[in-house]
Design a protein around this motif. Structure first.
Motif, mmCIF file in Angstrom:
data_model
loop_
_atom_site.group_PDB
_atom_site.id
_atom_site.type_symbol
_atom_site.label_atom_id
_atom_site.label_comp_id
_atom_site.label_asym_id
_atom_site.label_seq_id
_atom_site.Cartn_x
_atom_site.Cartn_y
_atom_site.Cartn_z
ATOM 1 N N CYS A 125 -40.047 -11.007 -12.822
ATOM 2 C CA CYS A 125 -40.652 -11.540 -14.150
ATOM 3 C C CYS A 125 -39.970 -12.844 -14.683
ATOM 4 O O CYS A 125 -38.986 -12.976 -14.001
ATOM 5 N N HIS A 126 -40.251 -13.467 -15.705
ATOM 6 C CA HIS A 126 -39.772 -14.667 -16.112
ATOM 7 C C HIS A 126 -38.185 -14.588 -16.200
ATOM 8 O O HIS A 126 -37.657 -13.578 -16.991
ATOM 9 N N GLY A 127 -37.353 -15.349 -15.510
ATOM 10 C CA GLY A 127 -36.030 -15.276 -15.690
ATOM 11 C C GLY A 127 -35.276 -14.174 -14.755
ATOM 12 O O GLY A 127 -34.215 -14.084 -15.052
ATOM 13 N N CYS A 128 -35.823 -13.281 -14.093
ATOM 14 C CA CYS A 128 -35.401 -12.272 -13.341
ATOM 15 C C CYS A 128 -35.770 -12.415 -11.816
ATOM 16 O O CYS A 128 -36.877 -11.775 -11.430
ATOM 17 N N ALA A 129 -34.648 -12.815 -11.301
ATOM 18 C CA ALA A 129 -34.872 -12.906 -9.804
ATOM 19 C C ALA A 129 -34.199 -11.796 -9.050
ATOM 20 O O ALA A 129 -32.991 -11.535 -9.473
ATOM 21 N N ILE A 130 -35.070 -11.132 -8.251
ATOM 22 C CA ILE A 130 -34.390 -9.725 -7.764
ATOM 23 C C ILE A 130 -33.380 -10.043 -6.545
ATOM 24 O O ILE A 130 -33.639 -11.157 -6.011
ATOM 25 N N VAL A 131 -32.710 -9.132 -6.071
ATOM 26 C CA VAL A 131 -31.877 -9.095 -4.921
ATOM 27 C C VAL A 131 -32.415 -8.232 -3.854
ATOM 28 O O VAL A 131 -32.340 -7.236 -4.325
ATOM 29 N N VAL A 132 -32.722 -8.601 -2.836
ATOM 30 C CA VAL A 132 -33.070 -7.767 -1.797
ATOM 31 C C VAL A 132 -32.346 -8.142 -0.397
ATOM 32 O O VAL A 132 -32.413 -9.254 -0.021
ATOM 33 N N CYS A 133 -31.525 -7.106 0.061
ATOM 34 C CA CYS A 133 -30.781 -7.348 1.328
ATOM 35 C C CYS A 133 -31.067 -5.830 2.099
ATOM 36 O O CYS A 133 -31.347 -4.914 1.893
ATOM 37 N N TRP A 134 -30.196 -5.880 3.323
ATOM 38 C CA TRP A 134 -30.053 -4.859 3.865
ATOM 39 C C TRP A 134 -29.201 -3.671 3.528
ATOM 40 O O TRP A 134 -27.985 -4.266 2.732
ATOM 41 N N SER A 135 -29.672 -2.477 3.646
ATOM 42 C CA SER A 135 -28.957 -1.597 3.187
ATOM 43 C C SER A 135 -27.659 -0.964 3.960
ATOM 44 O O SER A 135 -28.074 -1.053 5.014
ATOM 45 N N THR A 136 -26.616 -0.876 3.351
ATOM 46 C CA THR A 136 -25.251 -0.662 4.072
ATOM 47 C C THR A 136 -25.424 0.842 4.800
ATOM 48 O O THR A 136 -24.698 1.283 5.691
ATOM 49 N N GLN A 137 -26.213 1.686 4.247
ATOM 50 C CA GLN A 137 -26.276 2.935 4.831
ATOM 51 C C GLN A 137 -24.966 3.904 4.835
ATOM 52 O O GLN A 137 -24.519 4.341 5.819
ATOM 53 N N LYS A 138 -23.997 3.807 3.863
ATOM 54 C CA LYS A 138 -22.789 4.183 3.689
ATOM 55 C C LYS A 138 -23.078 5.735 3.769
ATOM 56 O O LYS A 138 -23.874 6.349 3.009
ATOM 57 N N ARG A 139 -22.248 6.441 4.531
ATOM 58 C CA ARG A 139 -22.302 8.072 4.779
ATOM 59 C C ARG A 139 -20.924 8.438 4.182
ATOM 60 O O ARG A 139 -20.985 9.876 4.339
ATOM 61 N N ARG A 140 -19.933 7.735 3.946
ATOM 62 C CA ARG A 140 -18.537 8.522 3.849
ATOM 63 C C ARG A 140 -18.006 8.308 2.394
ATOM 64 O O ARG A 140 -18.248 6.951 1.811
ATOM 65 N N LEU A 141 -17.687 9.333 1.704
ATOM 66 C CA LEU A 141 -16.928 9.181 0.431
ATOM 67 C C LEU A 141 -15.467 9.419 0.529
ATOM 68 O O LEU A 141 -15.093 10.086 1.334
ATOM 69 N N LEU A 142 -14.791 8.638 -0.494
ATOM 70 C CA LEU A 142 -13.296 9.040 -0.458
ATOM 71 C C LEU A 142 -12.901 9.614 -1.863
ATOM 72 O O LEU A 142 -13.439 9.136 -2.937
ATOM 73 N N VAL A 143 -12.238 10.757 -1.618
ATOM 74 C CA VAL A 143 -11.738 11.758 -2.957
ATOM 75 C C VAL A 143 -10.263 11.504 -3.298
ATOM 76 O O VAL A 143 -9.515 11.895 -2.111
ATOM 77 N N LYS A 144 -9.742 10.849 -4.033
ATOM 78 C CA LYS A 144 -8.433 10.413 -4.368
ATOM 79 C C LYS A 144 -8.088 11.279 -5.380
ATOM 80 O O LYS A 144 -8.941 12.042 -6.169
ATOM 81 N N GLY A 145 -6.822 11.556 -5.316
ATOM 82 C CA GLY A 145 -6.018 12.408 -6.302
ATOM 83 C C GLY A 145 -5.954 13.910 -6.087
ATOM 84 O O GLY A 145 -5.581 14.613 -7.120
ATOM 85 N N LEU A 146 -6.176 14.352 -5.049
ATOM 86 C CA LEU A 146 -6.025 15.725 -4.604
ATOM 87 C C LEU A 146 -4.566 16.335 -4.692
ATOM 88 O O LEU A 146 -3.868 15.483 -3.982
ATOM 89 N N GLY A 147 -4.486 17.521 -5.114
ATOM 90 C CA GLY A 147 -2.909 17.974 -5.026
ATOM 91 C C GLY A 147 -2.519 18.528 -3.677
ATOM 92 O O GLY A 147 -3.317 18.899 -2.702
ATOM 93 N N ALA A 148 -1.122 18.576 -3.405
ATOM 94 C CA ALA A 148 -0.851 18.871 -2.179
ATOM 95 C C ALA A 148 -1.156 20.273 -1.924
ATOM 96 O O ALA A 148 -1.068 20.497 -0.382
ATOM 97 N N SER A 149 -1.530 20.955 -2.721
ATOM 98 C CA SER A 149 -1.849 22.441 -2.318
ATOM 99 C C SER A 149 -3.188 22.683 -2.096
ATOM 100 O O SER A 149 -3.287 23.924 -1.513
ATOM 101 N N VAL A 150 -3.866 21.599 -2.039
ATOM 102 C CA VAL A 150 -5.410 21.943 -1.957
ATOM 103 C C VAL A 150 -5.642 22.130 -0.240
ATOM 104 O O VAL A 150 -5.066 21.261 0.431
ATOM 105 N N ALA A 189 0.442 14.352 -3.083
ATOM 106 C CA ALA A 189 -0.825 13.916 -3.293
ATOM 107 C C ALA A 189 -1.629 13.727 -2.014
ATOM 108 O O ALA A 189 -1.055 13.340 -0.928
ATOM 109 N N ARG A 190 -2.867 14.043 -2.001
ATOM 110 C CA ARG A 190 -3.749 13.937 -0.693
ATOM 111 C C ARG A 190 -5.014 13.469 -1.141
ATOM 112 O O ARG A 190 -5.284 13.268 -2.233
ATOM 113 N N PHE A 191 -5.744 12.761 -0.131
ATOM 114 C CA PHE A 191 -6.814 12.295 -0.104
ATOM 115 C C PHE A 191 -7.828 12.742 0.723
ATOM 116 O O PHE A 191 -7.283 13.181 1.947
ATOM 117 N N ALA A 192 -9.131 12.798 0.529
ATOM 118 C CA ALA A 192 -10.064 13.391 1.523
ATOM 119 C C ALA A 192 -11.093 12.441 1.852
ATOM 120 O O ALA A 192 -11.657 11.710 0.850
#
Length: 349
Positions: A120-145, A175-178
């Motif tokens: 629409c007027h003044g709105c140029a969209i962005v189209v690019c390859w999808s990165t297809q990320k499949r991995r998440l990072l969970v920070k701040g887990l306690g050492a006892s987890v 601390a741990r991360f997953a």
């Protein structure tokens, strides 16, 4: 389409137009967990899903635009296998969507045709390859987890999880991360949304969920292989005969650094994993005042009884690695510009 999920009075005209388009075309849209999906597969599709690399990412969409505009537009350059529009609770879109095509060539055509397209007027969209990320990072887990506890919780609140790995944090004690790997980008994105809404509760720790950074992913992949039979193994750090005097190696490194107008290096190590055979995986970082960036990496240390602590062994290997990098920069001036040291009057730096 569930009208009850839409806040009355917000973008009502566009919502009514979308409902009329659905009725006219017979297209069915399914909304779940913050996104609305068409296809996957669409009506009349024959065969399995398209290969990897056929999805495009669409951003900077006006929030009052819906599938009655987007699906015909993006379907004009190729056959759509799936179209996913991210939604808010009010019924506006979140400004981005994903279109998956029958072939990579059709996806490439969509990028060529619609990147910077004036929707629409003044709105140029962005189209690019999808990165297809499949991995998440969970920070701040306690050492006892424990891994079992974390896996059980994730399976209860998310779908499509393939693996969970726990790691000690190199920057925080106790601390741990997953790292969580999901079946597809779609399931990972849905899991990220669910977890960010506070559905992952393990103790009192304040946990953060984000996409796994490619650099951290690469470092972790270097450490997934089992250590070999030599005393020390690690990403770029070669096996070395130990014990070596830590002070001797540091003296050599200090002398070389001072000779080339770099100050005393600071060597830091942190044990981040212990395998069942007693091998310890160390993260190390060597910071040299006067250099652009620190040198860091991972290594495995054996549990032998040669009189040195594992931290001492790790510091020996880290210091030897930096000595090797410095020596290579002196021998090969053409590669010196790619190393993390400043240019100077000595040694072609």
């Amino acid at each position: 389409l569930v009208l009850q999920t839409w806040t009355n009075g917000i973008n009502e005209a566009s919502k009514m137009a979308l409902l009329a388009w659905e009725k006219e075309t017979g297209i069915e849209l399914v909304q779940i967990n913050g996104q609305r999906r068409y296809g996957g597969p669409p009506p009349g599709w024959v065969g399995g899903p398209p290969p990897a690399g056929t999805e495009v990412y669409i951003a900077r969409l006006p929030q009052d635009v819906y599938e009655d505009t987007l699906i015909p537009l993006f379907g004009s350059v190729g056959r759509l296998y799936e179209f996913r529009l991210m939604m808010t609770f009010s019924g506006l879109n979140r400004g981005f969507a994903y279109a998956r095509y029958a072939s990579r060539q059709e996806a490439r055509s969509a990028i060529a045709t619609f990147h910077r397209f004036q929707l629409c007027h003044g709105c140029a969209i962005v189209v690019c390859w999808s990165t297809q990320k499949r991995r998440l990072l969970v920070k701040g887990l306690g050492a006892s987890v424990s891994q079992q506890e974390l896996e059980a919780t994730l399976q209860r609140v998310t779908e499509g999880i393939c693996s969970v790995t726990l790691h000690a944090s190199p920057s925080q004690r106790q601390a741990r991360f997953a790292v969580l790997k999901y079946r597809s980008h779609e399931t990972a994105a849905l899991a990220k949304k669910v977890l960010m809404e506070g559905n992952l509760r393990l103790g009192e720790a304040k946990m953060r969920v984000e996409w796994l950074d490619p650099q951290l992913k690469q470092k972790l992949q270097l450490c997934e292989e089992e250590p070999l039979s030599s005393c020390v193994q690690g990403g770029e750090s070669p096996a070395v005969p130990l014990p070596l005097s830590l002070q001797t190696v540091l003296d050599c490194l200090n002398t070389l650094c001072w000779k080339h107008r770099l100050r005393t290096p600071l060597v830091m190590t942190q044990c981040v994993q212990v395998n069942p055979n007693g091998w310890q995986r160390f993260w190390y970082q060597v910071a040299i005042p006067g250099s652009h960036v620190p040198i860091s990496g991972f290594m495995w240390i054996s549990p032998d009884r040669q009189g040195q602590s594992e931290h001492e062994k790790a510091k020996v290997v880290a210091a030897l690695h930096v000595l090797q990098v410095l020596a290579e920069s002196l021998v090969s001036p053409c590669t010196a510009s790619s190393l993390p040291f400043p240019q100077g009057p000595l040694g072609g730096w």
